[in-house]
Design an enzyme around this catalytic site. Structure first.
Site, short mmCIF file in Angstrom:
data_model
loop_
_atom_site.label_atom_id
_atom_site.label_comp_id
_atom_site.label_asym_id
_atom_site.label_seq_id
_atom_site.Cartn_x
_atom_site.Cartn_y
_atom_site.Cartn_z
N TYR A 142 0.85 -1.18 0.00
CA TYR A 142 0.00 0.00 0.00
C TYR A 142 0.89 1.23 0.00
O TYR A 142 1.86 1.30 0.77
CB TYR A 142 -0.90 0.01 1.24
CG TYR A 142 -1.80 1.22 1.34
CD1 TYR A 142 -2.83 1.43 0.43
CD2 TYR A 142 -1.61 2.17 2.36
CE1 TYR A 142 -3.66 2.55 0.53
CE2 TYR A 142 -2.44 3.28 2.46
CZ TYR A 142 -3.47 3.46 1.54
OH TYR A 142 -4.29 4.56 1.65
N ASP A 237 9.32 2.82 0.29
CA ASP A 237 8.24 3.47 1.02
C ASP A 237 8.39 3.06 2.48
O ASP A 237 7.97 1.98 2.89
CB ASP A 237 6.89 3.04 0.45
CG ASP A 237 5.73 3.73 1.16
OD1 ASP A 237 5.97 4.37 2.20
OD2 ASP A 237 4.58 3.61 0.68
N LYS A 265 3.75 8.85 9.16
CA LYS A 265 3.52 8.24 10.47
C LYS A 265 4.50 8.71 11.56
O LYS A 265 4.32 9.80 12.07
CB LYS A 265 3.44 6.72 10.32
CG LYS A 265 2.27 6.38 9.37
CD LYS A 265 1.89 4.94 9.22
CE LYS A 265 0.61 4.82 8.41
NZ LYS A 265 0.69 4.13 7.14
C1 LIG Z 1 0.08 4.60 5.77
C2 LIG Z 1 0.90 4.36 4.56
C3 LIG Z 1 0.88 5.25 3.46
C4 LIG Z 1 -0.09 6.39 3.39
O1 LIG Z 1 0.13 7.34 4.37
P1 LIG Z 1 -1.08 8.33 4.77
O2 LIG Z 1 -0.45 9.26 5.76
O3 LIG Z 1 -2.15 7.47 5.32
O4 LIG Z 1 -1.50 9.03 3.53
C5 LIG Z 1 1.78 5.03 2.44
N1 LIG Z 1 2.64 4.01 2.46
C6 LIG Z 1 2.67 3.13 3.47
C7 LIG Z 1 3.68 2.04 3.45
C8 LIG Z 1 1.79 3.27 4.55
O5 LIG Z 1 1.81 2.36 5.53
#
Ligand SMILES: *Cc1c(COP(=O)(O)O)cnc(C)c1O
Length: 425
Positions: A142, A237, A265
């Site tokens: 994701y 990511d 995060k």
């Molecule tokens: C949570 C998440 C996102 C998206 O971040 P948001 O702050 O919710 O837009 C992107 N990549 C990864 C790996 C994530 O866990």
């Protein structure tokens, strides 16, 4: 009716599904959400006054627990000086310098407001830098909710992606190619089929959005090699893994250097913050230096920067905290495994550092297809039981469990006792 149920009824009148992010609706476990009134350390209290040990930590940011004193103080101090100026502030410079110091692959960094924005912008930069359009992502990873990345698994490694959401024009995902996690052959096949056209490969260095799926030893080094050989950029990511596994993230842990990295995060300590950064020559394509446009009215917001800066500084200054956190989490996850063995359950437990996931399947989980073999009904039953016994887990199977510095032995034992009660039935 509980207060949470009342609030949820009211919420559904005004907010789609009553929530501002779908997983909060608790639909996949067939119940309704608990409304949270406050949090302190590893605990949250809902609007009915029920106390929970919190195992999501706002989905990652709260590595130090809720309402951590230094972070609260720095936020309060910043609030007293004004909420937002739309002009540059010193804390942005300090934050950028800190990130560059903590993560050696990053020479320049741009702050944004979410992980979604970070990834979207990093991909634009990668395309601008390489002059290529296609990207490779992995089934089950994701990367936020931007159009081009909402591509469902299972479309086959040689086919261009089809949108995973209505409202996404096929044209927006036609340059998104999908490969299978831990399967380098599937990546190589895409490069062979699209010579000179792939701008970047984006990957969660630890898969943490299909449950937790660890990279096999050859996977990340293999991606690095394939990208380098083909003139494509490797994007990690690290929205979840960044500043979580250790101070320099999964890239430090696995010793693989990406070209670009995205954060979210933990970097905001609970405030809405994201960031993307990497090698100087790549980041120099971003406006106003270069031709890749990317902007944000609230980007680098001083209150949010103070929260994140304080959290990251604390983590940098206490390398022993990572050691303690990871050891504590290892012991905890292994104790869950022992319980499974004791009661004869064949379920899979994947974990690394303070991230873990219990899959209700007897097959090893190494990618999206194997993750999907999990019995989500069994998960829902377990999750509801735990929720009703004061253990707040992610209300969906394909999410990680987050351990924080604030979890005490007592908190973790509470989980283990309740889990044992469940397994013994
Ligand atoms: C949570 C998440 C996102 C998206 O971040 P948001 O702050 O919710 O837009 C992107 N990549 C990864 C790996 C994530 O866990």
């Amino acid at each position: 009716m509980t207060r949470s149920e009342e609030l949820f009824e009211e919420a559904q009148k005004y907010i789609p599904g009553g929530v501002n992010s779908p997983v909060r609706a608790f639909r996949s476990i067939g119940t309704t959400p608990r409304f949270i009134r406050s949090g302190s350390g590893s605990h949250m209290v809902d609007e009915d006054g029920i106390d929970y040990v919190d195992f999501i930590g706002s989905w990652g940011p709260m590595i130090l627990g809720h309402d951590y004193e230094n972070i609260r103080d720095s936020v309060m101090n910043a609030v007293g000086r004004g909420l937002s100026f739309g002009a540059t502030t010193e804390i942005e410079v300090k934050m950028a310098k800190l990130i560059c110091e903590m993560v050696p692959s990053i020479e320049m960094v741009r702050m944004v407001n979410s992980g979604t924005e970070a990834v979207m912008s990093a991909i634009r930069a990668a395309r601008g830098f390489t002059g290529r359009d296609k990207i490779v992502k992995f089934n089950g990873c994701y990367h936020g909710h931007s159009d081009g990345l909402l591509v469902k698994a299972g479309s086959g490694v040689m086919t261009a992606g089809v949108p995973d959401s209505s409202g996404v024009p096929a044209g927006c995902t036609s340059d998104t190619l999908t490969a299978d996690y831990n399967d380098l052959d599937s990546v190589e096949a895409l490069f062979r089929g699209n010579p000179g056209q792939i701008a970047a490969v984006i990957v969660e260095p630890v898969g943490a959005n299909m449950g937790v799926v660890l990279p096999q030893p050859e996977f990340l080094p293999g991606l690095r090699k394939i990208c380098t050989e083909n003139g494509a950029l490797l994007i990690f990511d690290e929205v979840i893994t960044g500043f979580r596994l250790q101070a320099d993230g999964a890239q430090g842990y696995y010793g693989v250097t990406p070209d670009l990295t995205t954060f979210g995060k933990i970097i905001g300590a609970g405030m809405p913050v994201g960031a993307y950064g990497g090698r100087r020559e790549i980041m120099q394509v971003v406006a106003p230096l270069g031709s890749v446009y990317q902007a944000g009215t609230l980007s680098g917001n001083p209150v949010a920067m103070n929260a994140g800066y304080t959290q990251l500084t604390l983590m940098r200054d206490h390398p022993e905290w990572y050691v303690a956190l990871n050891q504590k989490a290892d012991c905890f996850f292994e104790a869950i495994r022992s319980l499974l063995d004791k009661y004869g359950y064949p379920w899979q437990l994947n974990h690394i550092g303070s991230l873990g996931c219990l899959f209700f399947t007897d097959q090893p989980v190494t990618d999206y297809a194997s993750a999907k073999t999990s019995d989500t009904k069994a998960f829902a039953d377990y999750c509801n039981f735990m929720l009703n016994h004061g253990v707040y887990l992610a209300p969906a199977q394909f999410e990680a469990m987050f351990i924080s510095m604030a979890h005490s032995e007592e908190d973790l034992n509470w989980y283990l006792e309740m889990a044992e009660e469940y397994f013994r039935r």
